[in-house]
Design an enzyme around this catalytic site. Sequence first.
Site, short mmCIF file in Angstrom:
data_model
loop_
_atom_site.label_atom_id
_atom_site.label_comp_id
_atom_site.label_asym_id
_atom_site.label_seq_id
_atom_site.Cartn_x
_atom_site.Cartn_y
_atom_site.Cartn_z
N GLU A 1 -11.39 -3.96 -3.23
CA GLU A 1 -10.54 -3.04 -3.70
C GLU A 1 -10.41 -3.25 -5.16
O GLU A 1 -9.79 -4.06 -5.63
CB GLU A 1 -9.37 -3.06 -2.96
CG GLU A 1 -9.14 -3.17 -1.42
CD GLU A 1 -7.96 -3.79 -0.83
OE1 GLU A 1 -7.16 -3.46 -0.99
OE2 GLU A 1 -8.41 -4.75 0.18
N HIS B 1 -9.81 1.76 0.06
CA HIS B 1 -9.86 0.45 0.84
C HIS B 1 -10.80 0.59 2.15
O HIS B 1 -10.68 0.33 3.39
CB HIS B 1 -8.33 0.69 1.55
CG HIS B 1 -7.85 -0.46 1.99
ND1 HIS B 1 -8.25 -1.55 3.27
CD2 HIS B 1 -6.92 -1.26 1.53
CE1 HIS B 1 -7.63 -2.61 3.23
NE2 HIS B 1 -6.52 -2.50 2.15
N HIS C 1 0.72 -1.20 0.11
CA HIS C 1 0.08 0.04 -0.11
C HIS C 1 0.89 1.39 0.03
O HIS C 1 0.43 2.30 0.62
CB HIS C 1 -0.91 -0.07 1.25
CG HIS C 1 -2.21 -0.97 1.03
ND1 HIS C 1 -2.34 -1.70 0.15
CD2 HIS C 1 -2.69 -1.87 2.15
CE1 HIS C 1 -3.51 -2.43 0.14
NE2 HIS C 1 -3.65 -2.90 1.53
C1 BGC Z 1 -4.37 -6.79 1.86
C2 BGC Z 1 -4.40 -7.46 3.08
C3 BGC Z 1 -3.92 -6.38 4.23
C4 BGC Z 1 -5.07 -5.21 4.39
C5 BGC Z 1 -4.72 -4.21 5.36
C6 BGC Z 1 -5.46 -5.51 1.95
O1 BGC Z 1 -5.53 -4.71 0.87
O2 BGC Z 1 -4.87 -7.36 0.67
O3 BGC Z 1 -3.49 -8.40 3.19
O4 BGC Z 1 -4.11 -7.20 5.49
O5 BGC Z 1 -5.18 -4.79 3.18
O6 BGC Z 1 -3.26 -3.87 5.19
#
Ligand code: BGC
Length: 385
Positions: free
Chosen positions: A350, A216, A143
């Site tokens: 997402e 998210h 991210h």
């Molecule tokens: C990911 C997860 C992660 C979550 C929070 C999601 O987009 O795929 O693996 O734990 O985000 O960071």
Amino acid sequence: MSAKWSVTFEKNSIKRNFWQRSALGTCLCLALAATANAEVTVSDFGKTADGVTVKQFTLKNAKGVIVKLISRGATLSEWHVPDKTGKVDDVVFGYDNIAGYESGTSYFGCTTGRVANRIAGAKFTLDGKEYKLAANDGPNTLHGGVKRSLDKVVWEGKPTASGNGVEFTYTSPDLEEGFPGELKIKTTYTLNDEGALRIDYEATTNKTTPVNICNHAYFNLAGAGSPTINDHEIKILADRYTPVDDVLIPTGQLAPVAGTPFDFRDFHKIGERVAQLNDKPGKGYDHNYVLNSQNGSLALAAQVREPRSGRMLSVLTTEPGIQFYGGNFLNGANGKGGKTYAHRSGFCLETQHYPNSVNTPSFPNTVLKPGETYKHTVVYQITAQ
Ligand code: BGC
């Protein structure tokens, strides 16, 4: 008087729409109409630890739906929507204050990037040059990095000219979090009277750079803080998904969902087969689906319904992939209004390009060049019946 749009679904229709031209089995039909009743109010939400003021924007539609957005992370922080009996609940996760967002590690509701999801080994090579990033998820970057990823910075925000939306802008300097190029980003949220929240992303760069931005939001359609999503039924319009290795990096394969717990081509309860994944990478659903629609037009990607409230979420996107994350790493953190968010009590859908695309030439391209414009649209619509 300002412009407003509305979203309706018509089975087997081939009507054309205003945003995109697409003909689907279940077709999205959009119409423009005029209205003057949309409302956006602006207030101060608080200050960051560094003393920067974070603004809160409240959107209201004619049916009483309320959406709140904050300028830290251009974040969707509240979404109050009636159930089939008219009872209103906030269905997305968030915190009461900035300190919550600053200490949280789950990316509630934020704009995620510059590159959402994982980059293997925290590095990539472009035009023969290797770029090293911070590893924040085992050996990988997740991210967008550690300190100045898009969820952590305070964006400029202002109501849109149409009067029913908010436009957030942020300029990420060259090499912020290790990514090349100054990236100018715009995230625009628009709420309509049919309960659809549309998000449009745009970005331009002055150096070649990977871009993969998404929202998210975590949803529980029975109300954020309800104990589980196991009873929610989900459908994902994808015949294939991208299997992952032990650290959740796609192997590069596009595997059929048929005959696996990943098959959501028809509605299934999230809880029905999830236990089969308990001891697999991701410890549940945390996978990218290869959407059947791959031509960049706005198309239905997934639907989730919650039987008791009657609420249904429809997700439409222009993106080729969708990460279905079932909240496997939630651990009872405290959220808004004294609620706690238990293991698997929220899900994310997402819309994005596939994880680690920058290191996987066979995946759809995520590299943006000077002179090009990155564009991505997602519509989250909540109805109840
Ligand atoms: C990911 C997860 C992660 C979550 C929070 C999601 O987009 O795929 O693996 O734990 O985000 O960071």
